[in-house]
Design a protein around this motif. Structure first.
Motif: not given
Lengths: 136, 779
Positions: A59, A93, A115-116, A118-124, B542, B546, B549-550, B553, B574, B578, B581, B585
């Protein structure tokens, strides 16, 4: 991908922001992976060369102190001493997604690009494990 | 030199030469005869004196012989030698005294035996120390105590031819000194010198000298002084010296010498050269005087002659000078019958002719001058007219030149490279910047074909650019994106951006092309730096987002410990994150658009396809808000050249806005159709073939007062803010930027609380490719 890999996977996370490393480690551990982390390319190489434990996939972040992600990718994919490294899947990532960079990584043999922000950890994690297993 | 002077000069010169030569030879003759005379005279003197010396010597010898030959004396001498008788001695004394007294010159007589012992002497104190030889001769000259010069004559005493003893007679040397003391015939400086030669060859003067009376027996002459007269005189017969020699006083003398036969002495007769040549000097002075007189005479004669010859000539010269200055009436008055008279007459004749000819000529010149003046006046008029024309032409030329210089200055001051080519693609003009970029001397390449000088090619493919050819064959101005490069004559590659426009002459006919280009190397470096900055910034912004976000999550994934309230708050965090973010962008997109670093990659694109994809992506929201979504594509809609990613941004923004700002149960309609050049839509004339996209909603609408601000950056209408609909205020700004990049149009119709319709017109070929590293951040 020709490499046969089965869970539980040992993941090498190369990321220099400690907070992100903790989040990634927490998540990957939760889904049953063993995580080794490195904050620089050189640290990552040390872990890879120790082969303890053998790394199943990497990763990888792009912006790292000193050397960047592409250099680690070079090391893995074009290594005469350790030709076996070439088969380790690498997923980028990162937060800097440019066409150019994406192209560079993919052409050097990276297996995915996320893209960090834009994506959740789960998605990645879901996506990349799906890819690894599809490779199996 | 004037004639008179010259005549005089020659006359005198000739006289001097004649007189000079004559005098020279005469004087030479005189001198040599004087010398010869002196020589002869001196020789006669030495010859004569030699004889006198011989006579004197002979006399002394004779006296001695007579004394020695007296019978009584010899008998007494023999007797005395045998007996030693005193009486015999007295007898001898008486005889000798008698003999001495009979001759006053004799000072002493002495007799010696054969052993040289003195027997008897009349005056013993006067006996000389002289040897006795086998015959009677002068043995010695010496000075007695009275400093008088004496001679000693010695000889044998003979009895029947047998030597019985010796006799010595001492006498005064008057007989000899009288010779040298007589200067008869020797003038003021002449003298006779007598000398004898010693055993070693040296000479010794015997008698007093005229200018050194104490010289007798004192003055010696060394043998080695061979030029000495004395040493010469010992040589023999009389010699006349033909040249002068220096005597004992250092004077130049003429001389004659000879040897005295009886004694072997030398005799010299000499006279000072100065005295001998006195007649010569007198003659020289006489000659000088004569020459002076002659010169004076010849000067007088010369003057007279010069006057006779030169006067009329001077007169004629003056007359001729007068005529020269224009006094043609001048005549000379020479009344003579000789050649000069004839010359004067001829001169007067000539003067008369000159005068008449001159008068005639003057008349003629006068009339011709009048004619000439008239012609000159005519010519002057013509010249003035020509000058006026030339002045006009010059003014015009200066104006044109100034205009040309101005144009050139403008061209040179442009920061970009400018090249003008003619219709054959030959270089007509190149400014310095262009020359610098290409690496040539701008003036040196005028007239060359552009294609042979350098090559413009596509940076990626290396294919040669045809842009200039297109313009020359009638194409409208073309601006190339920054993907061209110049290959310079020395092989350099310079990336450029260029614009090529047709050049038309006054009638509008195509006469060439203007190429304006710039070196974009530096721009690229700046671009790279900017891109790197934006890239880094986006990464930095970002990264914390991130992390939020994480971690949110991770928390949300833990469904055991969270309360419902906590979960709700966490969801807010959350969602807000977003939105943050999305805002980042959008800001990145704006900055890329504004920096010009946004990559534009035009390709044939189907807008219908993009609409369908956007609909699919937004279906979730449509369903959520229970909207009616209608999409209609009219007929076979043409594909256009555009960047699909950018166009997708436009379509997606417009549709998502319509969805966001339409209340539940409302309607959103999307419509796509072809549109042709010249068509009118909403009072707007379409300039090129293309498509038109309309997005209509039944939403909140845009308040009339704020419609003008809707495309501004970060603007959000008050009515939507009040309704808490989320948005960045950047979407429409980005949309408008993209549409304008496509050379398209965008506008809207809106009534508050009724709805809004957005119109987008995109031409088929509107988008220029832009090299850039950034793509848009897509939501």
């Amino acid at each position: 991908m020709t490499v046969k890999k089965k869970p539980p996977y040992t993941v090498l996370v190369v990321e220099d922001v400690p907070g992100l490393v903790r989040a990634i480690t927490a998540h990957l551990t939760k889904i049953g992976c063993t995580v080794r982390s490195a904050s620089t390319v050189d640290d990552a190489i040390q872990i890879l060369e120790s082969n303890d434990p053998p790394i199943d996939f990497v990763w990888l972040d792009h912006y790292l102190p000193e050397k960047n992600g592409i250099e680690l990718l070079h090391y893995l994919k074009d290594n005469k001493e350790h030709p076996e490294f070439a088969s380790i899947p690498v997923f980028l990532v990162s937060n800097t997604v440019t066409e150019e960079k994406t192209r560079a990584y993919l052409s050097l043999g990276a297996d995915g690009y996320y893209l960090k922000a834009k994506k959740s950890l789960e998605e990645i994690s879901k996506d990349l494990i799906a890819r690894i297993e599809a490779g199996n | 030199m004037q004639l008179r002077t010259r005549l005089l000069f020659w006359f005198v010169l000739v006289s001097i030469i004649v007189l000079g030569i004559n005098s020279f030879f005469q004087l030479r003759l005189l001198r040599s005869s004087l010398i010869a005379d002196a020589g002869q005279q001196l020789r006669a003197v030495v010859d004569l004196q030699e004889e006198r010396i011989n006579d004197a010597v002979a006399r002394y010898v004779e006296w001695t012989r007579l004394i020695g030959s007296r019978t009584q004396l010899r008998a007494s001498f023999t007797e005395y030698l045998e007996t030693g008788s005193e009486s015999e001695r007295d007898r001898m004394r008486a005889i000798l005294l008698d003999a001495r007294n009979s001759l006053p010159a004799i000072r002493s007589i002495a007799l010696f035996d054969t052993n040289g012992e003195l027997i008897i002497a009349t005056d013993p104190s006067r006996i000389a120390d002289a040897p006795i030889g086998d015959q009677i001769q002068i043995q010695e000259l010496f000075k007695d105590p009275d400093n008088l010069l004496n001679v000693a004559i010695t000889g044998p005493l003979l009895e029947e031819r047998t030597v019985i003893g010796g006799i010595q007679v001492v006498a005064t040397a008057d007989a000899i000194t009288s010779i040298t003391e007589s200067y008869v015939g020797l003038g003021e400086t002449g003298e006779v010198m007598i000398a004898r030669q010693g055993l070693n060859g040296d000479g010794l003067i015997l008698t007093p000298l005229r200018f050194d009376t104490s010289a007798a027996l004192r003055r010696g002459i060394p043998a080695e002084s061979i030029n000495s007269l004395i040493i010469n005189s010992f040589d023999g017969d009389s010699i006349i010296l033909e040249e002068t020699v220096t005597d004992y006083r250092g004077e130049e003398v003429f001389a004659a010498t000879r040897r005295v036969s009886s004694t072997g002495w030398g005799i010299v007769a000499k006279v000072d050269a100065e005295e001998a040549l006195t007649p010569y000097r007198t003659a020289v002075w006489n000659l000088v005087r004569d020459i002076g007189v002659t010169l004076l005479l010849s000067l007088i004669v010369g003057l007279v002659v010069a006057r006779i010859v030169a006067q009329p000539i001077l007169q004629m010269t003056a007359a001729a000078q007068k005529m020269q200055s224009g006094q043609y009436g001048t005549r000379v008055r020479i009344r003579r019958n000789d050649e000069i008279g004839q010359l004067g007459n001829a001169f007067n004749d000539m003067a008369h002719r000159v005068q008449t000819t001159h008068e005639e000529m003057e008349q003629q010149i006068k009339s011709q001058t009048e004619e000439l003046k008239q012609k000159v006046a005519e010519l002057e008029e013509g010249r003035m007219a020509t000058l006026n024309i030339l002045e006009d032409v010059e003014e015009e030329k200066q104006r044109a030149l100034a205009e040309k210089e101005k144009n050139e200055a403008i061209l040179q001051s442009i920061g970009d490279g400018v090249i003008v080519v003619d219709s054959e693609n030959r270089i007509v003009l190149m400014n310095d910047v262009a020359g610098r970029i290409i690496g040539v001397e701008p003036h040196a390449v005028v007239g060359e074909y552009k294609e042979t000088l350098f090559r413009v090619e596509d940076e990626k493919t290396g294919t040669k650019s045809e842009v200039v050819q297109q313009i020359l064959s009638g194409h409208e101005p073309i601006q190339t994106s920054r993907t061209m490069q110049i290959r310079t004559p020395d092989g350099q590659i310079v990336p450029i951006a260029e614009t090529v426009a047709p050049l038309r002459d006054g009638t509008g006919a195509l006469s060439g092309a203007v190429i304006v280009f710039r070196d974009v190397r530096h721009e690229r470096e700046v671009d790279r730096a900017k891109t790197e900055f934006v890239s880094l910034a986006s990464h930095q912004l970002r990264t914390p987002l991130s992390a939020i976000n994480w971690f949110a999550e991770l928390l949300l994934g833990d469904d055991q410990t969270l309360t419902d309230e906590q979960r709700e708050y966490l969801n807010e965090i959350y969602d807000s994150n977003n939105r943050m973010i999305a805002l980042v962008d959008a800001l990145l997109n704006v900055s890329r658009i504004e920096l010009g670093t946004l990559a534009v990659e035009p390709k044939w694109t189907d807008i219908g396809d993009i609409i369908n994809k956007a609909q699919r992506e937004l279906q979730h929201s449509i369903d959520e808000r229970q909207l009616v979504f209608e999409s209609q594509v009219h007929g076979d809609v043409r594909h256009i050249i555009t960047d699909p990613q950018l166009t997708r941004m436009v379509v997606q923004n417009l549709i998502s806005n319509a969805i966001k700002y339409t209340p539940e149960g409302g309607r959103v309609q999307v419509d796509l159709r072809n549109i042709d050049k010249g068509d009118v839509i909403e009072n707007r004339v379409v300039e090129a073939d293309g498509i038109v996209l309309t997005v209509t909603d039944t939403g909140f609408g845009i308040p009339a007062s704020q419609q003008s601000s809707i495309f501004k950056k970060l603007f959000r209408a008050e009515n939507v803010l009040a309704k808490e609909v989320q948005g960045t205020g950047l979407g429409l700004y980005i949309v408008k930027q993209i549409v304008e990049r496509n050379n398209g149009m965008i506008w809207f119709q809106s009534v508050e609380n009724e709805g809004t319709t957005f119109y987008v017109v995109l031409p088929v070929e509107g988008l220029q490719a832009v090299e850039g590293t950034k793509r848009l951040e897509l939501s």
